[in-house]
Scaffold this active site. Structure first.
Site, PDB file in Angstrom:
ATOM      1  N   ASP A  56     -37.741 -17.486  24.970  1.00  0.00           N
ATOM      2  CA  ASP A  56     -36.801 -19.088  25.103  1.00  0.00           C
ATOM      3  C   ASP A  56     -37.925 -19.729  24.669  1.00  0.00           C
ATOM      4  O   ASP A  56     -38.755 -19.667  25.343  1.00  0.00           O
ATOM      5  CB  ASP A  56     -35.704 -19.172  25.909  1.00  0.00           C
ATOM      6  N   ASP A  57     -37.539 -21.079  23.683  1.00  0.00           N
ATOM      7  CA  ASP A  57     -37.967 -22.327  23.456  1.00  0.00           C
ATOM      8  C   ASP A  57     -38.820 -21.850  22.184  1.00  0.00           C
ATOM      9  O   ASP A  57     -39.809 -23.237  22.195  1.00  0.00           O
ATOM     10  CB  ASP A  57     -38.271 -22.785  24.824  1.00  0.00           C
ATOM     11  N   HIS A 107     -30.666 -20.488  19.712  1.00  0.00           N
ATOM     12  CA  HIS A 107     -30.952 -21.229  21.094  1.00  0.00           C
ATOM     13  C   HIS A 107     -31.466 -23.074  20.960  1.00  0.00           C
ATOM     14  O   HIS A 107     -31.369 -23.695  22.305  1.00  0.00           O
ATOM     15  CB  HIS A 107     -32.031 -21.134  21.669  1.00  0.00           C
ATOM     16  N   HIS A 111     -31.941 -28.533  22.427  1.00  0.00           N
ATOM     17  CA  HIS A 111     -32.077 -27.610  23.261  1.00  0.00           C
ATOM     18  C   HIS A 111     -31.129 -29.017  24.476  1.00  0.00           C
ATOM     19  O   HIS A 111     -31.676 -29.632  25.431  1.00  0.00           O
ATOM     20  CB  HIS A 111     -33.305 -27.619  24.470  1.00  0.00           C
ATOM     21  N   HIS A 211     -39.867 -26.317  25.709  1.00  0.00           N
ATOM     22  CA  HIS A 211     -38.401 -27.365  25.458  1.00  0.00           C
ATOM     23  C   HIS A 211     -38.550 -28.544  25.332  1.00  0.00           C
ATOM     24  O   HIS A 211     -38.484 -29.838  24.093  1.00  0.00           O
ATOM     25  CB  HIS A 211     -36.234 -27.407  25.593  1.00  0.00           C
TER      26      HIS A 211
HETATM   27 ZN   LIG Z   1     -34.501 -22.642  26.635  1.00  0.00          ZN
END
Ligand SMILES: [Zn+2]
Length: 245
Positions: A56-57, A107, A111, A211
């Site tokens: 992720d991120d 995603h 964020h 993030h």
């Molecule tokens: Zn994330």
């Protein structure tokens, strides 16, 4: 005109379609083990020899290329949940991820915690990211992981309306704040074994970006991914999430 043999074919197709529906219902129950707790989200199926590495991120200029090297060296494909804003700023890196055969998911753009966002904001975050990813890779994203895993029924409903399957995880540790790759890998191994005892594949989440801070050190997370590959490559098949649809 339909000949008798063609009718037979259609009857056969009908039976196959019914079998397909039954199998679909079974797959639904198997793939969505936490559906009553989480709402309808993909977690992991009952396939003990499979393991999904998800990140992720990203994309992250420093750590994503290092991660891609480790994955390529081991012929492992993974799933990357990218932030639209970071993807737009680094299209070449996004294309490298896609060209290496990894699956790219949405995603959100920036964020936010979508559990506290209006429906309009949720739509904007998801749409903008989908459009950026499609423009860069030529492929429409099919999976969405909510930032922070924050969920309320509207988040998942809107994602599904946009053709995005919501995805959670079943193996996580606070890799973003843990300086030891060995400890991250040990925690995720423990979680993977726990899922195995419950009869589920592991859907492991790690972070190749930050993030809040793109300059955050993700070396422990990236190294931990390599350690997990070493640990499981003889016994498990590393899959991308589209193998579980
Ligand atoms: Zn994330």
């Amino acid at each position: 005109m339909i000949s008798p043999s063609a009718t037979g074919v259609y009857a056969g197709l009908g039976a196959a379609a019914c079998a397909g529906l039954a199998a679909g219902a079974f797959a639904y129950a198997a793939i969505w083990p936490g559906s009553r707790i989480f709402g309808e989200a993909l977690v992991a199926p009952k396939r003990l020899d499979e393991l999904a590495l998800t990140f992720d991120d990203g994309p992250n200029a420093m750590w994503t290329p290092r991660l891609l090297e480790i994955l390529a060296r081991n012929s492992v494909r993974a799933t990357f949940f990218l932030l639209g804003s970071r993807a737009e700023a680094q299209p070449e890196l996004v294309r490298r991820i896609a060209a290496a055969g990894h699956l790219i998911g949405n995603h959100s753009w920036s964020h936010p915690n979508l559990a506290w966002s209006s429906a309009a904001r949720i739509r904007e975050e998801l749409t903008r990211t989908n459009e950026a990813l499609q423009q860069i890779t030529g492929v429409r994203a099919k999976f969405f992981r909510p930032p922070f895993g924050a969920r309320r029924p509207a988040v998942f409903r809107i994602a599904r309306e946009m053709g995005l399957m919501p995805v959670l995880w079943n193996a996580m540790t606070s890799d973003w704040s843990e300086p030891s790759a060995e400890r991250i890998a040990a925690q995720l191994t423990k979680a993977t074994e726990g899922q195995r005892r419950r009869g589920h594949a592991a859907n492991i989440v790690l972070h190749d970006g930050g993030h809040r801070d793109p300059a955050a050190n993700r070396e422990p997370s990236v190294t931990a991914a390599g350690l997990l590959i070493e640990r499981y490559k003889a016994t498990h098949r590393f899959v991308t999430l589209d193998a579980w649809r």
